[in-house]
Write a protein that holds these residues in place. Structure first.
Motif, PDB file in Angstrom:
ATOM      1  N   TYR A  45       0.759  -1.172   0.021  1.00  0.00           N
ATOM      2  CA  TYR A  45      -0.176   0.046   0.096  1.00  0.00           C
ATOM      3  C   TYR A  45       0.824   1.250   0.107  1.00  0.00           C
ATOM      4  CZ  TYR A  45      -3.358   3.442   1.883  1.00  0.00           C
ATOM      5  OH  TYR A  45      -4.144   4.461   2.086  1.00  0.00           O
ATOM      6  N   PHE A  46       1.941   1.479   0.883  1.00  0.00           N
ATOM      7  CA  PHE A  46       2.567   2.573   0.904  1.00  0.00           C
ATOM      8  C   PHE A  46       3.744   2.417  -0.315  1.00  0.00           C
ATOM      9  CE2 PHE A  46       1.127   2.689   5.164  1.00  0.00           C
ATOM     10  CZ  PHE A  46       0.997   4.045   5.390  1.00  0.00           C
ATOM     11  N   LYS A  47       3.795   1.457  -0.853  1.00  0.00           N
ATOM     12  CA  LYS A  47       4.824   1.593  -1.925  1.00  0.00           C
ATOM     13  C   LYS A  47       4.142   2.193  -3.111  1.00  0.00           C
ATOM     14  CE  LYS A  47       7.917  -1.545  -4.714  1.00  0.00           C
ATOM     15  NZ  LYS A  47       7.191  -1.867  -6.042  1.00  0.00           N
ATOM     16  N   LEU A  48       2.809   1.836  -3.251  1.00  0.00           N
ATOM     17  CA  LEU A  48       2.024   2.394  -4.316  1.00  0.00           C
ATOM     18  C   LEU A  48       1.956   3.884  -4.243  1.00  0.00           C
ATOM     19  CD1 LEU A  48      -0.480  -0.084  -5.886  1.00  0.00           C
ATOM     20  CD2 LEU A  48       1.596   0.648  -6.702  1.00  0.00           C
ATOM     21  N   LYS A  49       1.489   4.205  -2.913  1.00  0.00           N
ATOM     22  CA  LYS A  49       1.218   5.674  -2.318  1.00  0.00           C
ATOM     23  C   LYS A  49       2.301   6.607  -2.403  1.00  0.00           C
ATOM     24  CE  LYS A  49      -2.072   6.789   0.663  1.00  0.00           C
ATOM     25  NZ  LYS A  49      -2.845   7.231   1.786  1.00  0.00           N
ATOM     26  N   LYS A  50       3.604   5.881  -2.311  1.00  0.00           N
ATOM     27  CA  LYS A  50       4.761   6.617  -2.544  1.00  0.00           C
ATOM     28  C   LYS A  50       5.057   7.004  -4.118  1.00  0.00           C
ATOM     29  CE  LYS A  50       9.689   6.343  -0.746  1.00  0.00           C
ATOM     30  NZ  LYS A  50      10.424   5.382  -0.229  1.00  0.00           N
ATOM     31  N   GLU A  51       4.886   6.124  -5.039  1.00  0.00           N
ATOM     32  CA  GLU A  51       5.066   5.947  -6.239  1.00  0.00           C
ATOM     33  C   GLU A  51       4.072   7.057  -6.849  1.00  0.00           C
ATOM     34  OE1 GLU A  51       5.173   2.372  -8.227  1.00  0.00           O
ATOM     35  OE2 GLU A  51       4.445   3.205 -10.095  1.00  0.00           O
ATOM     36  N   LEU A  52       3.004   7.093  -6.409  1.00  0.00           N
ATOM     37  CA  LEU A  52       2.026   8.087  -7.000  1.00  0.00           C
ATOM     38  C   LEU A  52       2.513   9.448  -6.458  1.00  0.00           C
ATOM     39  CD1 LEU A  52      -0.558   8.397  -8.657  1.00  0.00           C
ATOM     40  CD2 LEU A  52      -1.997   8.053  -6.356  1.00  0.00           C
ATOM     41  N   LYS A  53       2.822   9.554  -5.268  1.00  0.00           N
ATOM     42  CA  LYS A  53       3.080  10.874  -4.902  1.00  0.00           C
ATOM     43  C   LYS A  53       4.376  11.540  -5.750  1.00  0.00           C
ATOM     44  CE  LYS A  53       4.400  12.809  -0.276  1.00  0.00           C
ATOM     45  NZ  LYS A  53       4.833  12.422   0.955  1.00  0.00           N
ATOM     46  N   TYR A  54       5.246  10.600  -5.974  1.00  0.00           N
ATOM     47  CA  TYR A  54       6.195  10.965  -6.607  1.00  0.00           C
ATOM     48  C   TYR A  54       5.971  11.638  -8.236  1.00  0.00           C
ATOM     49  CZ  TYR A  54      10.617  10.786  -9.562  1.00  0.00           C
ATOM     50  OH  TYR A  54      11.566  11.004 -10.309  1.00  0.00           O
ATOM     51  N   ILE A  55       5.006  10.807  -8.652  1.00  0.00           N
ATOM     52  CA  ILE A  55       4.303  11.036 -10.175  1.00  0.00           C
ATOM     53  C   ILE A  55       3.650  12.554 -10.095  1.00  0.00           C
ATOM     54  CG2 ILE A  55       2.933  10.416 -11.842  1.00  0.00           C
ATOM     55  CD1 ILE A  55       3.333   7.538 -11.130  1.00  0.00           C
ATOM     56  N   LYS A  56       2.954  12.591  -8.829  1.00  0.00           N
ATOM     57  CA  LYS A  56       2.291  13.809  -8.601  1.00  0.00           C
ATOM     58  C   LYS A  56       2.962  15.192  -8.441  1.00  0.00           C
ATOM     59  CE  LYS A  56      -2.330  12.487  -8.470  1.00  0.00           C
ATOM     60  NZ  LYS A  56      -3.671  12.573  -8.119  1.00  0.00           N
ATOM     61  N   SER A  57       4.208  14.780  -7.642  1.00  0.00           N
ATOM     62  CA  SER A  57       5.014  15.923  -7.461  1.00  0.00           C
ATOM     63  C   SER A  57       5.655  16.517  -8.670  1.00  0.00           C
ATOM     64  CB  SER A  57       5.899  15.642  -6.690  1.00  0.00           C
ATOM     65  OG  SER A  57       7.182  14.689  -7.004  1.00  0.00           O
ATOM     66  N   LYS A  58       6.184  15.551  -9.718  1.00  0.00           N
ATOM     67  CA  LYS A  58       6.697  16.053 -10.815  1.00  0.00           C
ATOM     68  C   LYS A  58       5.692  16.431 -11.752  1.00  0.00           C
ATOM     69  CE  LYS A  58       8.926  12.706 -12.948  1.00  0.00           C
ATOM     70  NZ  LYS A  58       9.824  11.795 -13.339  1.00  0.00           N
ATOM     71  N   GLN A  59       4.309  16.170 -11.498  1.00  0.00           N
ATOM     72  CA  GLN A  59       3.141  16.805 -12.243  1.00  0.00           C
ATOM     73  C   GLN A  59       2.995  18.204 -11.812  1.00  0.00           C
ATOM     74  OE1 GLN A  59       0.064  14.244 -11.587  1.00  0.00           O
ATOM     75  NE2 GLN A  59       0.327  13.025 -13.560  1.00  0.00           N
ATOM     76  N   SER A  60       3.087  18.355 -10.599  1.00  0.00           N
ATOM     77  CA  SER A  60       2.835  19.787 -10.153  1.00  0.00           C
ATOM     78  C   SER A  60       4.035  20.811 -10.478  1.00  0.00           C
ATOM     79  CB  SER A  60       2.481  19.886  -8.558  1.00  0.00           C
ATOM     80  OG  SER A  60       3.510  19.405  -7.817  1.00  0.00           O
ATOM     81  N   GLN A  61       5.313  20.222 -10.526  1.00  0.00           N
ATOM     82  CA  GLN A  61       6.329  20.833 -11.158  1.00  0.00           C
ATOM     83  C   GLN A  61       6.194  21.437 -12.176  1.00  0.00           C
ATOM     84  OE1 GLN A  61      10.138  18.499 -10.532  1.00  0.00           O
ATOM     85  NE2 GLN A  61       9.711  18.309  -8.412  1.00  0.00           N
TER      86      GLN A  61
END
Ligand SMILES: Nc1nc2c(ncn2[C@@H]2O[C@H](COP(=O)(O)OP(=O)(O)OP(=O)(O)O)[C@@H](O)[C@H]2O)c(=O)[nH]1
Ligand SMILES: [Mg+2]
Ligand SMILES: [Zn+2]
Length: 354
Positions: free
Chosen positions: A311-327
């Protein structure tokens, strides 16, 4: 005859709204530079109109298998695609590699079969990943666990599946022994479109061959040692079944890039979501908070360590994708595809001028 390919009142209404000179046709296969489409009875080879292609500015605007398109149809078996009829839904993953772009897999689906092999392919976290992405697309999933004939520790795997996915229908099959095929047929209803997804070599094409009753699709031996297929299917292709349902075969994916929101992860991990209802804080992150029901379940063994970790692995991956998106700023993951009818209107304006 279009009904045979899933045309219904919904699409008729969408079509009538447009008042277009073009005819509706369904994309049955998407190849590199051309499409196969079905328009009243005959199959045609289609290309995108230059103007339509020129105006495309995101991958979601490209026609995909399952789309209803508006086409100019010629007597020689060719067609030109001028637009896409508004879609009911769209199944996309994140394109592999660094680019933050969607890769569209198929459109206008009623159901998605997520196929997993019960051999070396077996992985609960992979199913959770697929479920998250399917949830984002708001399409109903059914889990198919294939190759029961060669499964080791089948009872143990069934138990794990039951614990992780108790709110989702799971079917156990062997395409070789024809086990579970009747159960699969139960989900294939007249006029409905079902897309098969899963890693290479899990048996998607073999199952579809079993359903069509013909060996229409090529399948291939997988390496015994690691169950890895060698990507036998190369195009996304739709097949009509004798009972009136439509199935889409897809090439196996090495990895399904996350293309979803956090809520979708919560849906894929229903056991964690169910526990979280009892956390003291509504916005509990289940990491260090007091009164966290998820952590408590982890302590007592009610929730497995591996489930918590994935669960946390996917959460982390999604967080990373989203942070790049917001950049990047301008990128909006919720923007699935644009209303295209305005393009049709523009087209008519131009046509009217000359
Ligand atoms: N033992 C066993 N083998 C199976 C079963 N289903 C499929 N296979 C075999 O697995 C191999 C791969 O099957 P395919 O149907 O080509 O797999 P696929 O998912 O379509 O693979 P891609 O097209 O590469 O994505 C073939 O050799 C099949 O005969 C099954 O239920 N049991
Ligand atoms: Mg295949
Ligand atoms: Zn909590």
């Amino acid at each position: 005859m279009l009904e045979r390919y899933g045309w219904n009142d919904h699409f008729q209404r969408e079509y009538d709204k447009l008042d277009t000179p073009f005819k509706p046709a369904r994309v049955t296969a998407q190849h590199k530079n051309y499409y196969h489409v079905i328009a009243s009875e005959c199959e045609l080879v289609a290309e995108m109109a230059g103007r339509f292609e020129y105006l495309i500015n995101s991958p979601e605007e490209i026609p995909v298998t399952g789309d209803w398109v508006l086409a100019d149809i010629f007597k020689d078996g060719k067609a030109i695609i001028h637009d896409i009829l508004p879609r009911k839904n769209l199944f996309s993953r994140k394109r592999s590699g660094k680019e933050l772009q969607a890769q569209v897999i198929a459109a206008n689906l009623d159901l998605i079969f997520i196929i997993t092999g019960l051999d070396h392919n077996f992985s609960i976290p992979r199913v959770q990943r697929y479920l998250s992405v399917v949830d984002f697309a708001s399409i109903k999933p059914v889990l198919i666990f294939n190759k029961t004939d060669v499964a080791e520790d089948l009872e143990q795997k069934k138990q794990m599946i039951h614990e992780s996915f108790n709110n989702i229908v799971s079917v156990f099959t062997s395409a070789i022994n024809k086990e579970g095929m009747e159960e699969i047929k139960h989900f294939l209803k007249k006029g409905q479109t079902v897309c098969f997804v899963g890693s290479s070599g899990v048996g998607k094409s073999t199952i579809i061959n079993g359903l069509t009753g013909e060996d229409r699709i090529r399948t291939k031996e997988v390496r015994q040692k690691d169950s890895k297929g060698r990507h036998t299917t190369s195009a996304r292709q739709m097949f009509p079944l004798p009972n009136g349902a439509l199935v889409i075969d897809t090439p196996g994916m090495r990895e399904l890039g996350l293309w979803c929101d956090e809520d979708d992860l919560d849906h894929a991990f229903s056991d964690i979501a169910n526990l979280a209802v009892n956390c003291r804080f509504r916005d509990c992150a289940h990491t260090t908070e007091p009164g966290c029901a998820v952590l408590k379940a982890l302590e007592t063994g009610k929730l497995s360590e591996s489930q918590y970790k994935s669960y946390f692995k996917l959460k982390k991956e999604l967080k990373y994708i989203k942070s790049k998106q917001s950049q990047k700023g301008s990128f909006n993951p919720k923007l699935r595809w644009k209303e295209r009818s305005k393009m049709i209107k523009n087209y008519k304006k131009i046509k009217g001028r000359d």
